[in-house]
Design a protein around this motif. Structure first.
Motif, mmCIF file in Angstrom:
data_model
loop_
_atom_site.group_PDB
_atom_site.id
_atom_site.type_symbol
_atom_site.label_atom_id
_atom_site.label_comp_id
_atom_site.label_asym_id
_atom_site.label_seq_id
_atom_site.Cartn_x
_atom_site.Cartn_y
_atom_site.Cartn_z
ATOM 1 N N SER A 15 -6.158 -2.585 8.031
ATOM 2 C CA SER A 15 -5.972 -3.908 7.456
ATOM 3 C C SER A 15 -6.743 -4.991 8.203
ATOM 4 O O SER A 15 -7.197 -5.967 7.595
ATOM 5 N N ALA A 16 -6.881 -4.850 9.516
ATOM 6 C CA ALA A 16 -7.482 -5.897 10.353
ATOM 7 C C ALA A 16 -8.875 -6.332 9.882
ATOM 8 O O ALA A 16 -9.127 -7.539 9.710
ATOM 9 N N PRO A 17 -9.823 -5.407 9.649
ATOM 10 C CA PRO A 17 -11.151 -5.863 9.206
ATOM 11 C C PRO A 17 -11.137 -6.472 7.807
ATOM 12 O O PRO A 17 -11.952 -7.354 7.510
ATOM 13 N N VAL A 18 -10.226 -6.014 6.944
ATOM 14 C CA VAL A 18 -10.111 -6.602 5.608
ATOM 15 C C VAL A 18 -9.617 -8.043 5.709
ATOM 16 O O VAL A 18 -10.121 -8.952 5.030
ATOM 17 N N LEU A 19 -8.639 -8.263 6.579
ATOM 18 C CA LEU A 19 -8.128 -9.615 6.791
ATOM 19 C C LEU A 19 -9.226 -10.535 7.318
ATOM 20 O O LEU A 19 -9.378 -11.679 6.854
ATOM 21 N N GLN A 20 -9.989 -10.048 8.260
ATOM 22 C CA GLN A 20 -11.047 -10.859 8.861
ATOM 23 C C GLN A 20 -12.147 -11.177 7.855
ATOM 24 O O GLN A 20 -12.679 -12.292 7.831
ATOM 25 N N ALA A 21 -12.487 -10.203 7.002
ATOM 26 C CA ALA A 21 -13.601 -10.390 6.068
ATOM 27 C C ALA A 21 -13.205 -11.164 4.815
ATOM 28 O O ALA A 21 -14.015 -11.919 4.265
ATOM 29 N N THR A 22 -11.959 -10.978 4.349
ATOM 30 C CA THR A 22 -11.576 -11.541 3.057
ATOM 31 C C THR A 22 -10.351 -12.447 3.113
ATOM 32 O O THR A 22 -10.070 -13.160 2.144
ATOM 33 N N GLY A 23 -9.577 -12.381 4.212
ATOM 34 C CA GLY A 23 -8.334 -13.130 4.289
ATOM 35 C C GLY A 23 -7.193 -12.466 3.548
ATOM 36 O O GLY A 23 -6.109 -13.040 3.420
ATOM 37 N N ARG A 24 -7.419 -11.246 3.063
ATOM 38 C CA ARG A 24 -6.411 -10.529 2.274
ATOM 39 C C ARG A 24 -5.538 -9.670 3.184
ATOM 40 O O ARG A 24 -6.031 -8.876 3.963
ATOM 41 N N SER A 25 -4.220 -9.834 3.057
ATOM 42 C CA SER A 25 -3.274 -9.057 3.855
ATOM 43 C C SER A 25 -2.862 -7.796 3.124
ATOM 44 O O SER A 25 -3.061 -7.653 1.912
ATOM 45 N N ARG A 26 -2.261 -6.881 3.868
ATOM 46 C CA ARG A 26 -1.722 -5.633 3.318
ATOM 47 C C ARG A 26 -0.203 -5.670 3.451
ATOM 48 O O ARG A 26 0.325 -5.928 4.533
ATOM 49 N N VAL A 27 0.501 -5.414 2.351
ATOM 50 C CA VAL A 27 1.959 -5.442 2.338
ATOM 51 C C VAL A 27 2.478 -4.053 2.000
ATOM 52 O O VAL A 27 2.041 -3.444 1.019
#
Length: 219
Positions: A114-126
């Motif tokens: 999830s970390a690189p997705v959050l950094q690249a897009t601001g999208r979290s994983r739930v």
């Protein structure tokens, strides 16, 4: 009247008001996932037995379907699955059951992804899941701040409301369509049947499959 299989239920133990609140929250999460604001996954565990004969079945008049029992029932094979509808299914297998350590290992990997997705897009994983002890232990709670910093958040269904989790339907398909009516010689044969069933479901649903290894170097 209709002849139907009786189901086990915890509905009498549910809190209707709390369930309604949690359902409203889940509806919002699903809307956010549909608009790609978050990535929503459903987590749950299920178990399989070597003797998984169906309770009743159709057969020719005058004949009876028989399943020859194996030498022993053996141990339960458990599956811990993480499902993102139409996208992916990640799962791990265990002889017996799972504990908080297993849950933490899988969540650690989800946080890492999830970390690189959050950094690249601001999208979290739930991760939406039940309130089982392995998911709510002190060890798990201690890890949550670190996971949230990496963009991974946990959502818990209302207590005794397993029907809120759509992954339950995947377990039903596995047990009724892939496993039911079969006897297995040992836990390994059963585990392979579960893995094959997961792959078959993926072909029907059109999602990817990945098997998570709880122990480094395991096959």
């Amino acid at each position: 009247m209709r002849w139907k299989r009786t189901r086990q239920s915890h509905r009498a133990r549910q809190d209707p008001a709390h369930r309604a609140t949690k359902q409203a929250e889940l509806d919002l999460l699903e809307l956010a996932a549909a608009s790609r604001d978050i990535d929503l996954f459903y987590l749950d565990e299920a178990g399989f037995s070597q003797w998984s004969a169906t309770g009743y079945s159709y057969f020719f008049v005058g004949e009876q379907k028989r399943l020859e029992q194996t030498k022993s029932r053996g141990r339960r094979v458990s599956i811990l699955g993480l499902w993102q509808p139409l996208e992916s299914f990640t799962y791990g297998l265990s002889i017996g059951g799972f504990d908080s350590e297993s849950d933490i290992k899988m969540m650690d990997e989800q946080a890492r992804q999830s970390a690189p997705v959050l950094q690249a897009t601001g999208r979290s994983r739930v991760i939406a899941q039940a309130n089982g002890p392995i998911h709510t232990s002190a060890a798990v709670q201690a890890k949550q701040p670190a996971w949230e910093a990496q963009g991974l958040y946990l959502f818990f269904f209302a207590k005794y409301c397993a029907e809120m989790n759509p992954i339950e339907l995947e377990w039903q398909h596995l047990k009724k369509a892939e496993i039911a009516g079969r006897m297995f010689e040992d836990e390994l044969d059963l585990a392979y049947a579960v893995m094959n069933g997961v792959e078959a479901r993926a072909k029907v649903q059109g999602h990817t499959v990945e098997r998570f290894r709880f122990k480094a170097g395991s096959t």
